[in-house]
Motif scaffolding. Sequence first.
Motif, PDB file in Angstrom:
ATOM      1  N   ASN A 159       0.735  -1.262   0.062  1.00 40.17           N
ATOM      2  CA  ASN A 159       0.034   0.053   0.023  1.00 40.17           C
ATOM      3  C   ASN A 159       1.014   1.328  -0.017  1.00 40.17           C
ATOM      4  O   ASN A 159       2.105   1.189   0.409  1.00 40.17           O
ATOM      5  N   SER A 160       0.207   2.565  -0.619  1.00 36.16           N
ATOM      6  CA  SER A 160       1.105   3.647  -0.629  1.00 36.16           C
ATOM      7  C   SER A 160       1.196   4.239   0.717  1.00 36.16           C
ATOM      8  O   SER A 160       0.276   4.246   1.741  1.00 36.16           O
ATOM      9  N   GLY A 161       2.398   5.269   1.172  1.00 34.71           N
ATOM     10  CA  GLY A 161       2.609   5.929   2.141  1.00 34.71           C
ATOM     11  C   GLY A 161       3.305   6.979   1.853  1.00 34.71           C
ATOM     12  O   GLY A 161       3.996   7.102   0.927  1.00 34.71           O
ATOM     13  N   ASN A 162       3.199   8.110   2.855  1.00 34.61           N
ATOM     14  CA  ASN A 162       4.002   9.294   2.631  1.00 34.61           C
ATOM     15  C   ASN A 162       5.422   9.119   2.857  1.00 34.61           C
ATOM     16  O   ASN A 162       6.470   9.442   2.465  1.00 34.61           O
ATOM     17  N   SER A 163       5.844   8.146   3.946  1.00 32.72           N
ATOM     18  CA  SER A 163       7.190   7.919   4.582  1.00 32.72           C
ATOM     19  C   SER A 163       6.816   6.676   5.470  1.00 32.72           C
ATOM     20  O   SER A 163       6.159   6.165   5.888  1.00 32.72           O
ATOM     21  N   GLU A 164       8.337   6.532   5.801  1.00 38.21           N
ATOM     22  CA  GLU A 164       8.590   5.232   6.419  1.00 38.21           C
ATOM     23  C   GLU A 164       8.323   5.162   7.853  1.00 38.21           C
ATOM     24  O   GLU A 164       8.187   6.260   8.373  1.00 38.21           O
ATOM     25  N   LEU A 165       7.821   4.105   8.577  1.00 38.98           N
ATOM     26  CA  LEU A 165       7.514   4.060  10.075  1.00 38.98           C
ATOM     27  C   LEU A 165       8.767   4.584  10.860  1.00 38.98           C
ATOM     28  O   LEU A 165       9.793   4.236  10.285  1.00 38.98           O
ATOM     29  N   ALA A 166       8.486   5.427  12.063  1.00 38.34           N
ATOM     30  CA  ALA A 166       9.614   5.699  12.608  1.00 38.34           C
ATOM     31  C   ALA A 166      10.368   4.603  13.179  1.00 38.34           C
ATOM     32  O   ALA A 166      11.491   4.614  13.682  1.00 38.34           O
ATOM     33  N   HIS A 167       9.726   3.399  13.660  1.00 36.01           N
ATOM     34  CA  HIS A 167      10.403   2.349  14.330  1.00 36.01           C
ATOM     35  C   HIS A 167       9.664   1.117  13.609  1.00 36.01           C
ATOM     36  O   HIS A 167       8.775   0.407  14.250  1.00 36.01           O
ATOM     37  N   PRO A 168      10.334   0.578  12.419  1.00 38.74           N
ATOM     38  CA  PRO A 168       9.856  -0.504  11.698  1.00 38.74           C
ATOM     39  C   PRO A 168      10.150  -1.713  12.423  1.00 38.74           C
ATOM     40  O   PRO A 168       9.186  -2.774  12.263  1.00 38.74           O
ATOM     41  N   GLU A 169      11.142  -1.832  13.080  1.00 38.16           N
ATOM     42  CA  GLU A 169      11.192  -3.133  13.992  1.00 38.16           C
ATOM     43  C   GLU A 169      10.350  -3.416  15.168  1.00 38.16           C
ATOM     44  O   GLU A 169      10.195  -4.601  15.420  1.00 38.16           O
ATOM     45  N   GLN A 170       9.174  -2.465  15.130  1.00 37.15           N
ATOM     46  CA  GLN A 170       8.298  -2.655  16.403  1.00 37.15           C
ATOM     47  C   GLN A 170       6.993  -2.762  15.624  1.00 37.15           C
ATOM     48  O   GLN A 170       6.065  -2.774  16.355  1.00 37.15           O
ATOM     49  N   VAL A 171       6.767  -2.950  14.402  1.00 33.65           N
ATOM     50  CA  VAL A 171       5.380  -2.909  13.386  1.00 33.65           C
ATOM     51  C   VAL A 171       4.824  -4.061  14.042  1.00 33.65           C
ATOM     52  O   VAL A 171       3.413  -3.929  14.094  1.00 33.65           O
ATOM     53  N   PHE A 172       5.167  -5.185  14.357  1.00 33.28           N
ATOM     54  CA  PHE A 172       4.485  -6.339  14.633  1.00 33.28           C
ATOM     55  C   PHE A 172       4.308  -6.654  16.155  1.00 33.28           C
ATOM     56  O   PHE A 172       3.504  -7.659  16.762  1.00 33.28           O
ATOM     57  N   ASP A 173       4.599  -5.463  16.898  1.00 36.02           N
ATOM     58  CA  ASP A 173       4.504  -5.756  18.397  1.00 36.02           C
ATOM     59  C   ASP A 173       3.304  -5.423  19.092  1.00 36.02           C
ATOM     60  O   ASP A 173       2.526  -4.573  18.137  1.00 36.02           O
ATOM     61  N   ARG A 174       2.761  -5.858  20.073  1.00 37.29           N
ATOM     62  CA  ARG A 174       1.218  -5.619  20.490  1.00 37.29           C
ATOM     63  C   ARG A 174       1.181  -4.270  20.938  1.00 37.29           C
ATOM     64  O   ARG A 174       1.744  -3.687  21.552  1.00 37.29           O
ATOM     65  N   PHE A 175      -0.069  -3.804  20.385  1.00 41.56           N
ATOM     66  CA  PHE A 175      -0.404  -2.195  20.868  1.00 41.56           C
ATOM     67  C   PHE A 175       0.463  -1.251  20.490  1.00 41.56           C
ATOM     68  O   PHE A 175       0.279   0.059  20.587  1.00 41.56           O
ATOM     69  N   TYR A 176       1.434  -1.449  19.349  1.00 45.55           N
ATOM     70  CA  TYR A 176       2.423  -0.436  18.846  1.00 45.55           C
ATOM     71  C   TYR A 176       1.412  -0.030  17.476  1.00 45.55           C
ATOM     72  O   TYR A 176       1.021  -0.709  16.666  1.00 45.55           O
ATOM     73  N   LYS A 177       1.423   1.258  17.508  1.00 44.43           N
ATOM     74  CA  LYS A 177       0.798   2.108  16.591  1.00 44.43           C
ATOM     75  C   LYS A 177       1.252   3.279  16.314  1.00 44.43           C
ATOM     76  O   LYS A 177       1.599   4.058  17.305  1.00 44.43           O
ATOM     77  N   GLU A 178       1.600   4.023  15.060  1.00 40.60           N
ATOM     78  CA  GLU A 178       2.022   5.253  14.609  1.00 40.60           C
ATOM     79  C   GLU A 178       0.841   5.945  14.311  1.00 40.60           C
ATOM     80  O   GLU A 178       0.983   7.217  14.082  1.00 40.60           O
ATOM     81  N   SER A 179      -0.067   5.331  13.792  1.00 44.16           N
ATOM     82  CA  SER A 179      -1.464   6.156  13.176  1.00 44.16           C
ATOM     83  C   SER A 179      -2.350   6.503  14.435  1.00 44.16           C
ATOM     84  O   SER A 179      -2.013   6.300  15.588  1.00 44.16           O
TER      85      SER A 179
END
Length: 424
Positions: A357-377
């Motif tokens: 999917n498209s996005g404006n920028s990379e996640l600040a902490h991509p290594e935590q993307v699958f962690d429980r309750f982690y979200k940048e949105s």
Amino acid sequence: MADQKKIHLLQKASKTFLITSSIIMIFSGVALYLSLKSLLENEIEEELFSNKDRVEHLLISKPDLQGIPPIMVVEKVKDPQPAVLNDTLIYDPLQDEIELFRELSGTKEINGQEYKITVRAMVIESENILFAIVFTFLAIILVAFVFLFYLNKSRNAALWNPFFKNLAKIKAFSIKSETPLTLTESDIIEFDDLNREVILLTTKVHADYQNLKQFTEDVSHEMQTPLAIMQAKIETLFNGVKINDFQYEQLDSLQNDIRRLKNLNKRLIILAKIDNNQFADPQFVSINELFQEVLLNFKELASIDFKIEHNEELTVKMDRSLAQVLANNLISNAVKHNLENHPIKVNFFKNSVQIVNSGNSELAHPEQVFDRFYKESTKRDSSGLGLSIVKKICDYYGFTPSYSFTKSPETTTGFHTFKIRFTH
């Protein structure tokens, strides 16, 4: 310490025994050699002095004695000479070769005449005796060492056998099992104490796990009813009571919060069920067909363009309901964070599926993307559990999830790529 090489207990004990015994055997052999060599040299010297005394006594009665070369030599000299003890090389006509001798020479006045008396003893024979003794000693020690090594190894194996049996049982034990842990008894006090403490510990952990599992199931189940009642009452207010705009906004916000709470509760229930191993119905599932069903459902909810660029046949053995959850969460995550009017790509390969999917920028902490309750949105409908459930399902079956971001060279946007590899 993490990089330290590991070794089995019996191998460690055998290695220690081997090294210690080898060192003792080497030092014992050297010590025996040196002590026997010193003893033989003293014996030779004592024999030389004794033979010299005998020759001196013979010269009293036989002044013309010449000796027996090279063992004994008698010469008449004019001046007295001190006694000298040394090693010398002399040709032996009987052996027809040069031999090493230990030699004692000195003068003695007998009947008014100075005699130089030289007595010798062959050193080679004593060296042979010395080496024979040391070799015999080392051979006996080596045989004894080999016997003791295998005796010690078999004895240790029998001694530690209950421990290894219990270790295998502990490794195979699961707190999810209803069967209690039973350990092999031992006549060793320390092993018996260890067994008792391990059984007490596993019994307590199993009881705590069952209580926590029951509590989680009860809470999750009981929450569904009041949440449904609250939602029904709000819908009744919407339909049957005249309310102003402010009240409408508040009730609508409350309804959205209830809906979000119900969704969060469902996802927590899924995580608990995965932890409790309640998905034990694996079957061959067509990932292509499953994802296409999910895409059709999302197309009905929102006008989103889904593109399938690669469509290789992909079949995976897993629980179908978990496969459905996996597909829903991946597509839902892509839809929530996709830029407006941009397509979402779903690609099927031989051993993996890829969602872009498209996005404006990379996640600040991509290594935590699958962690429980982690979200940048900042979106309110994002619970932070969708991708953690994906990770939990992948861990359950040994799949490999991954995330990457690629910047588009043509525009200012980029692409978020989530990939699930279904091979170990």
